[in-house]
Design an enzyme around this catalytic site. Structure first.
Site, PDB file in Angstrom:
ATOM      1  N   CYS A  45      23.419   2.673  53.024  1.00 58.37           N
ATOM      2  CA  CYS A  45      23.290   1.848  51.971  1.00 58.37           C
ATOM      3  C   CYS A  45      24.542   2.047  50.914  1.00 58.37           C
ATOM      4  CB  CYS A  45      21.989   2.098  51.187  1.00 58.37           C
ATOM      5  SG  CYS A  45      20.504   1.538  52.297  1.00 58.37           S
ATOM      6  N   THR A  46      25.073   3.471  50.767  1.00 58.08           N
ATOM      7  CA  THR A  46      25.921   3.732  49.931  1.00 58.08           C
ATOM      8  C   THR A  46      27.035   3.040  50.742  1.00 58.08           C
ATOM      9  OG1 THR A  46      25.159   5.766  49.104  1.00 58.08           O
ATOM     10  CG2 THR A  46      27.426   5.623  48.879  1.00 58.08           C
TER      11      THR A  46
END
Length: 153
Positions: A45-46
């Site tokens: 997600c980062t």
């Protein structure tokens, strides 16, 4: 359930990282990229969020707004935004109601176990509020490049 191209995008109002309500209808007249991701501050997600961050100026310049949606609490989204210097709204959908409306919630498998959760998905809502693109089970790396190719940018 999956959303079809040309159908009306499900309307929503969710709280952003700053505790303010953000509605899809706030962006009528613009192309809106709504992307669903499982959890702030996780590796994948980062990578995906930073890809949007690094490309936000070119997306905005061509008429696109980015909204990230996850089941995280508002406070976790604020920490994620600050840590990664994210320059677009992150929206909290704790009950996954909006996830479900977009077909971005369902059965998943990891290490042989099945569970229910966020299906990493991206949608583009056109200026008239209709779905112009729907991508399910997207990859995190190179996602914005893929989108730009799809949009002809």
């Amino acid at each position: 359930m999956t959303l079809e191209i040309g159908t009306a995008a499900p309307e929503f109002t969710l709280v952003n990282q700053d505790g303010q309500g953000v509605s899809l209808s706030d962006h009528l007249g613009k192309n809106v990229i709504v992307y669903f991701y499982p959890a702030a501050s996780t590796q994948g997600c980062t990578i995906q969020a930073c890809d949007f961050r690094d490309n936000i100026n070119s997306l905005n310049a061509t008429g696109y707004v980015v909204l990230g949606v996850s089941p995280d609490k508002q406070s976790k989204l604020k920490t994620f935004q600050e840590k990664q210097d994210l320059n677009f709204d992150l929206l909290s959908d704790e009950d996954s109601f909006v996830h479900k409306a977009y077909g971005a919630y369902g059965a998943k498998k990891m290490h042989g176990k099945e569970y229910m959760g966020t299906i990493r998905s991206t949608f583009v809502v056109d200026p008239d509020g209709k779905i112009s693109h729907a991508f399910y089970k997207v990859k995190t790396t190179g996602h914005v490049t893929f989108l730009k190719e799809q949009f002809g940018l």
